[in-house]
Structures are given as structure tokens and as C-alpha cells.
Design an enzyme around this catalytic site. Structure first.
Site, short mmCIF file in Angstrom:
data_model
loop_
_atom_site.label_atom_id
_atom_site.label_comp_id
_atom_site.label_asym_id
_atom_site.label_seq_id
_atom_site.Cartn_x
_atom_site.Cartn_y
_atom_site.Cartn_z
CD GLU A 2 10.76 -1.95 6.95
OE1 GLU A 2 10.23 -3.07 7.06
OE2 GLU A 2 11.03 -1.43 5.86
CD GLU B 3 13.03 -5.19 -4.94
OE1 GLU B 3 13.68 -4.82 -3.95
OE2 GLU B 3 13.53 -5.26 -6.08
CG LEU B 4 11.52 -9.41 1.02
CD1 LEU B 4 12.05 -10.70 1.61
CD2 LEU B 4 10.02 -9.54 0.73
CD1 TRP C 130 -0.04 -1.52 3.10
CD2 TRP C 130 0.67 0.60 3.26
NE1 TRP C 130 0.82 -1.43 4.19
CE2 TRP C 130 1.25 -0.14 4.30
CE3 TRP C 130 0.97 1.96 3.16
CZ2 TRP C 130 2.11 0.42 5.25
CZ3 TRP C 130 1.83 2.53 4.09
CH2 TRP C 130 2.39 1.76 5.12
CG ASN C 131 5.14 1.28 0.71
OD1 ASN C 131 4.80 0.52 -0.20
ND2 ASN C 131 6.35 1.28 1.21
CB CYS D 80 11.15 -0.83 1.95
SG CYS D 80 11.02 -0.56 0.20
N GLY E 30 6.92 -6.21 -0.14
CA GLY E 30 6.20 -6.13 1.12
C GLY E 30 7.12 -6.52 2.26
CB SER E 31 6.38 -7.47 5.71
OG SER E 31 5.52 -8.58 5.48
CE LYS F 255 -2.72 -9.42 -2.08
NZ LYS F 255 -3.35 -8.16 -1.63
N PRO F 256 -3.05 -6.14 -5.67
CG PRO F 256 -4.60 -4.44 -6.16
CD PRO F 256 -4.25 -5.88 -6.47
P1 ADP Z 1 3.04 -4.27 4.86
O1 ADP Z 1 3.50 -4.65 6.23
O2 ADP Z 1 3.86 -3.26 4.17
O3 ADP Z 1 1.56 -4.10 4.74
P2 ADP Z 1 2.70 -6.89 3.90
O4 ADP Z 1 3.81 -7.81 3.58
O5 ADP Z 1 1.82 -7.23 5.05
O6 ADP Z 1 3.40 -5.52 4.03
O7 ADP Z 1 1.77 -6.65 2.64
C1 ADP Z 1 2.26 -6.52 1.32
C2 ADP Z 1 1.31 -7.23 0.39
O8 ADP Z 1 1.28 -8.61 0.76
C3 ADP Z 1 -0.14 -6.76 0.45
O9 ADP Z 1 -0.69 -6.82 -0.85
C4 ADP Z 1 -0.79 -7.78 1.35
O10 ADP Z 1 -2.17 -7.91 1.11
C5 ADP Z 1 -0.06 -9.03 0.92
N1 ADP Z 1 -0.08 -10.14 1.89
C6 ADP Z 1 -0.20 -10.09 3.22
N2 ADP Z 1 -0.17 -11.34 3.75
C7 ADP Z 1 -0.03 -12.20 2.70
C8 ADP Z 1 0.08 -13.63 2.58
N3 ADP Z 1 0.04 -14.44 3.64
N4 ADP Z 1 0.22 -14.15 1.33
C9 ADP Z 1 0.27 -13.34 0.25
N5 ADP Z 1 0.18 -12.01 0.31
C10 ADP Z 1 0.03 -11.43 1.52
#
Ligand code: ADP
Length: 486
Positions: free
Chosen positions: A388, A257-258, A157-158, A291, A235-236, A181-182
Site C-alpha cells: 500500500e 476498515e483496513l 490520522w488520515n 485507504c 487503520g492498518s 482513541k484517535p
Molecule cells: P497507520 O499506519 O495508518 O498509522 P495504524 O494501524 O498504525 O495505521 O494506526 C491506526 C490507529 O491504530 C491509530 O489510532 C494508532 O494509534 C492505533 N494503533 C497503533 N497500534 C496499535 C495497537 N497495537 N493497538 C491498538 N491501536 C493501535
């Protein structure tokens, strides 16, 4: 309902196989403005069945798309890029309303996002192979690069716009098709991109966008369906590890990209004013929710007091508020749990003896805005050193020697962005080489650009986005060994 110059850009349906669709169950997700929690609209809450349908559409479209000439793919990408720039105001408005960042920053993101589409429209025509001198007198070897196939992309989302274009522009240029999948928190920017993609002339099934609240189930399908050949995730680190484990079963190609824990180092011989400017840019952009935001700031003994005093003054000049209003530099955090996490970090630092020199708490009258915060004399025992931060909190650590600060900077599992300020030529080389990071900003706090390879090492992931390296993540290398040439 959002007021736009072109209301057609505000889409409230998902996009599969060239059609705007609802969830097969009829379920929907409500999306709120993080600034004032007003309802912006809703999007379909798709399930696994819908995801499978999108993957099948992408697999069918791949047969046609990969056979387009590079010039033909390039032309469509180029048109998509132009449309994004034509609609920069509407796209930025959608982005700010669903994400919260100041609209000037949102416009910057749209231009940055579009620049990947422009760049890869050009690179599409340069996916060169090789001819290698053979290993026998009757042998010749040629190397070609081919698109991997259907790409599953999961984005955060960022940067609701740029994290999508940065992944899918190289994928599409190479001849791949995509299922995206956004984040469920910011789906409208993604859907607006799909509307412009439809206008640009991408054939049905080449770009598919799934909105869902069940990220885990969709992630499982994308990582396990054999028709998906590549997973690209931003994402994370926590979720990245889940996806890596899942993708292992079918040995998919992956890019990750974590998270990051960027050091920002100010040496004694630095231009302190430039360092303050760089620290403000890299720390407070997007309210600290990137990030590559500097996480741990280290200032050397001799300049520590001067740096901290000037940074505190610069922080006083930051205007918080509604990202839609002119002059606002820092908007809300994305959701309540982000705010409470930042509160926990600051409380932990205070409990363990740090001083709060500016900010330090939730802003009065704003549910999700945290005041730009400066913490002095923190220690390595504090959460701000390890975690972070993902919020507008700047802890400034004091150090004495180059060796000490390199050890501190590298004392993390992350390895995404790093920054330092100094003038000594030899030290600049030594430090840049010693930092265990994918990216190093030297006398600058702003490093992201289409022309350079963005990416990390260690638990910040692997794969590179942008630059001449960006397409490599979306192609397979094949060689042909020709015998009997005599
Ligand atoms: P943030 O902490 O920056 O929100 P996330 O890693 O939680 O990062 O989210 C990044 C993306 O990963 C989002 O699109 C979120 O919906 C998706 N996401 C979260 N959990 C899962 C999962 N278990 N499997 C696949 N995608 C996921």
C-alpha cells in the site's frame, strides 16, 4: 496556539464522562504541524487506568442513552451535525494544521464527516424490527434490534474527523455509547468534535475521547474489558489483526476498515481524459494517504501512451506546499517514516528497471513533501505492486487483455476499493462482478459518500460504514418466539 474564530474548539485535554481531563500521571504528548514541524500544542498522554474509567463512564451512560426515544437521540445528533457545519472553517483549520491536507480538502472532510451525523440522525428513527410468520399455528415470531452497548473505536490520522463520525454516528443513533482513541498524531480534530458534542447536549459518558501515545496498551484494554461490547477500527491491516486476536478472547463484535491496494484500470474504449481526471482525484487526494487511493494503475496497450502522456501533464499542474495556502493541492506526508517509506518504494522501482516520468523525490525545501510522481513500465516484482503506497506515487502498468487485468487486479490480499474506465456495457458488468473488492468505481475516481456502504473484503476487513447498512454493525438482533397463540 492556533488562531480560531471560536478558540473554545481548540481543546488540549481529553474528554471523559463529560469532563475535560488531564492524564492521571500528568504526562502529555506534543503535537506538531507536519508542514513545518511547529509545535501546535499538547494533549494528555492517558494510560490504561484512564481508559478503564472512560469505559465505566460509557457503561453507566449506556443505561440512560439506550432508553432515550429514537427521536430524542436523533435531535441531539442533528444539533451536533448543525454545529459541525457552523464551525466548518475552524474545524478545517485545526485539521489542516495537524494533518497537512489542503484546507479545501479539509473542509470537504468536515462536510463529509458531518453528513454521517445527519444521515444517522435520520436513521436512528428507522431501526425497524420484523414480524415473521410463525412455524406453528400457535406461534408468532417478532424480531427487534438492540444497541450492542459500549463501543471502543480506534481511528487513524488520515481522516481525523470523518473516520470518527463515520463510526460513532451510527453507534450513537442505535443507542450505544462510545470510547474513542484517535491517532496520537491528530488528536485536536477529535477533541473539537467532543466540544461540539457537549454543546449539542449529549449526556456525560455517552462520548469519551482518550488521547494517548500508548496505543497498544489502550487497544488491549478496549479489546479485553468485558464492558466493551464492540470494537470498530480503521487503520492498518497489521494492527487490525492484533485487535482481532485480542478481541477473540471475549468474543466481541468487530468492524475492521483496513488497508487497500486499489487497482485503477483504463480499458482501450475508455474516455482517456475522464480517466486521467479520475486517476488524479483518486491517487493524489490527501497526498495519496487514503485507504481507497488507487495504488496500481493499469492501462491497456492501445491507450497506454496517450494515458501516460496526459497523466504526466496533469501531474505537472499539481501545486505542492502548505495546506493552509490557497491553490495548494498536495501537502506534506504525515511523518518522516512515511516519507522514507515512499522513497524506498520509488528507489526499489528504479532499481528494478522502471522509469520515473515525473517527480520521484522529496521536494526541495520541504521536509515532508514528496513530489507527485509517475512511474512507467513497472513490473509485478516491484514493491509498488504489492505494498500500500500511501503517498503521491502513481505506477502505471501495461496490460493487453481483460482476463489478464482481472487476474492482476485480484492478485492481492487486499479487497477495499477498485476503479475502472471503459464504455462497453457487457464488459462493465463482467469486470465489476469479477473484481474481488468491496467497492467498485465505474468511470469515476471518487466513490465515498454517506449514502453507500463503505467497506472491504479479504484482508481489507469487514463491516460497512454509512448507508442503510451502517447501523447493523451496532445492533444485536433478537427474536421473540411467542407460543400458545390459539
Ligand atoms: P497507520 O499506519 O495508518 O498509522 P495504524 O494501524 O498504525 O495505521 O494506526 C491506526 C490507529 O491504530 C491509530 O489510532 C494508532 O494509534 C492505533 N494503533 C497503533 N497500534 C496499535 C495497537 N497495537 N493497538 C491498538 N491501536 C493501535
Amino acid at each position: 496556539m492556533i488562531q480560531l474564530e471560536h478558540p473554545a474548539l481548540f481543546k488540549t485535554q481529553s474528554y471523559i464522562n463529560g469532563r475535560w481531563v488531564e492524564a492521571s500521571t500528568g504526562a502529555a504528548i506534543q503535537v506538531y504541524n507536519p508542514f513545518d514541524q511547529t509545535l501546535l500544542g499538547s494533549v494528555p498522554d492517558l494510560g490504561v487506568e484512564d481508559c478503564t474509567r472512560a469505559i465505566e463512564a460509557a457503561a453507566a451512560a449506556f443505561q440512560e442513552w439506550r432508553d432515550y426515544t429514537a427521536a430524542k437521540r436523533s435531535k441531539i445528533l442533528r444539533r451536533w451535525y448543525e454545529l459541525q457545519l457552523e464551525h466548518v472553517d475552524d474545524l478545517a483549520k485545526i485539521l489542516t494544521l495537524e494533518q497537512g491536507k489542503p484546507v479545501a480538502e479539509a473542509k470537504g472532510e468536515i462536510r463529509y464527516g458531518a453528513s454521517f451525523v445527519e444521515w444517522f440522525a435520520e436513521e436512528a428513527k428507522r431501526v425497524y424490527g420484523d414480524v415473521i410468520p410463525g412455524h406453528g399455528s400457535d406461534k408468532r415470531i417478532t424480531v427487534i434490534k438492540q444497541p450492542v452497548g459500549v463501543v471502543g473505536a480506534i481511528t487513524p490520522w488520515n481522516f481525523p474527523n470523518a473516520m470518527i463520525t463515520r463510526k460513532i454516528a451510527p453507534a450513537l443513533a442505535a443507542g450505544c455509547t462510545v470510547v474513542i482513541k484517535p491517532s496520537e498524531l491528530t488528536p485536536f480534530s477529535a477533541l473539537a468534535l467532543a466540544e461540539l458534542a457537549a454543546q449539542a447536549g449529549f449526556p456525560p459518558g455517552v462520548i469519551n475521547i482518550l488521547t494517548t501515545s500508548d496505543a497498544a496498551a489502550i487497544g488491549k484494554e478496549l479489546t479485553s474489558n468485558p464492558k466493551v461490547k464492540k470494537i470498530s477500527f480503521t487503520g492498518s491491516t497489521r494492527v487490525g489483526k492484533i485487535l482481532l486476536r485480542q478481541a477473540a478472547d471475549s468474543v466481541k463484535k468487530v468492524s475492521m476498515e483496513l488497508g487497500g491496494n486499489a487497482p485503477f484500470i483504463v480499458f482501450d474504449d475508455a474516455d482517456v481524459e475522464a480517466a486521467v481526471e479520475g486517476a488524479i482525484a483518486s491517487k493524489f487526494r490527501n497526498a495519496g494517504q487514503t485507504c481507497v487511493c488507487s495504488n496500481r494503475i493499469f492501462a491497456q496497450e492501445k491507450v497506454y501512451d496517450e494515458f501516460v502522456t496526459k497523466l504526466a501533464a496533469a501531474i505537472q499542474d499539481i501545486t505542492i506546499g502548505n495546506g493552509m495556502e490557497k491553490g495548494v493541492n498536495v501537502g506534506p506526508l504525515i511523518e518522516p517514516k512515511a516519507l522514507s517509506f515512499v522513497e524506498t518504494l520509488v528507489q526499489d522501482a528504479v532499481d528494478k528497471g522502471a522509469t520515473v516520468l515525473a517527480g520521484g523525490k522529496k521536494a526541495v525545501n520541504h521536509d515532508l513533501i514528496f513530489e507527485p510522481t509517475l512511474i512507467t513500465e513497472p513490473s509485478t516484482e516491484m514493491m509498488v505492486y504489492r505494498e500500500e503506497i500511501f503517498g503521491p506515487v502513481a505506477p502505471v502498468f501495461k496490460f493487453s487483455s481483460e482476463a489478464e487485468v482481472i487476474a492482476l487486479a485480484n492478485d492481492t490480499n487486499y479487497g477495499l476499493a477498485s476503479y475502472f474506465y471503459g464504455r462497453d456495457y457487457a464488459r462493465i458488468w463482467r469486470v465489476a462482478e469479477a473484481l474481488e473488492y468491496g467497492m467498485v468505481g465505474i468511470n469515476t475516481g471518487m466513490i465515498s459518500t454517506t449514502v453507500a456502504p463503505f467497506g472491504g473484503i479479504k484482508e481489507s476487513g469487514f463491516g460497512r460504514e454509512g448507508s442503510k447498512y451502517g447501523i447493523d454493525d451496532y445492533v444485536n438482533i433478537k427474536y421473540m418466539c411467542w407460543g400458545g397463540v390459539s
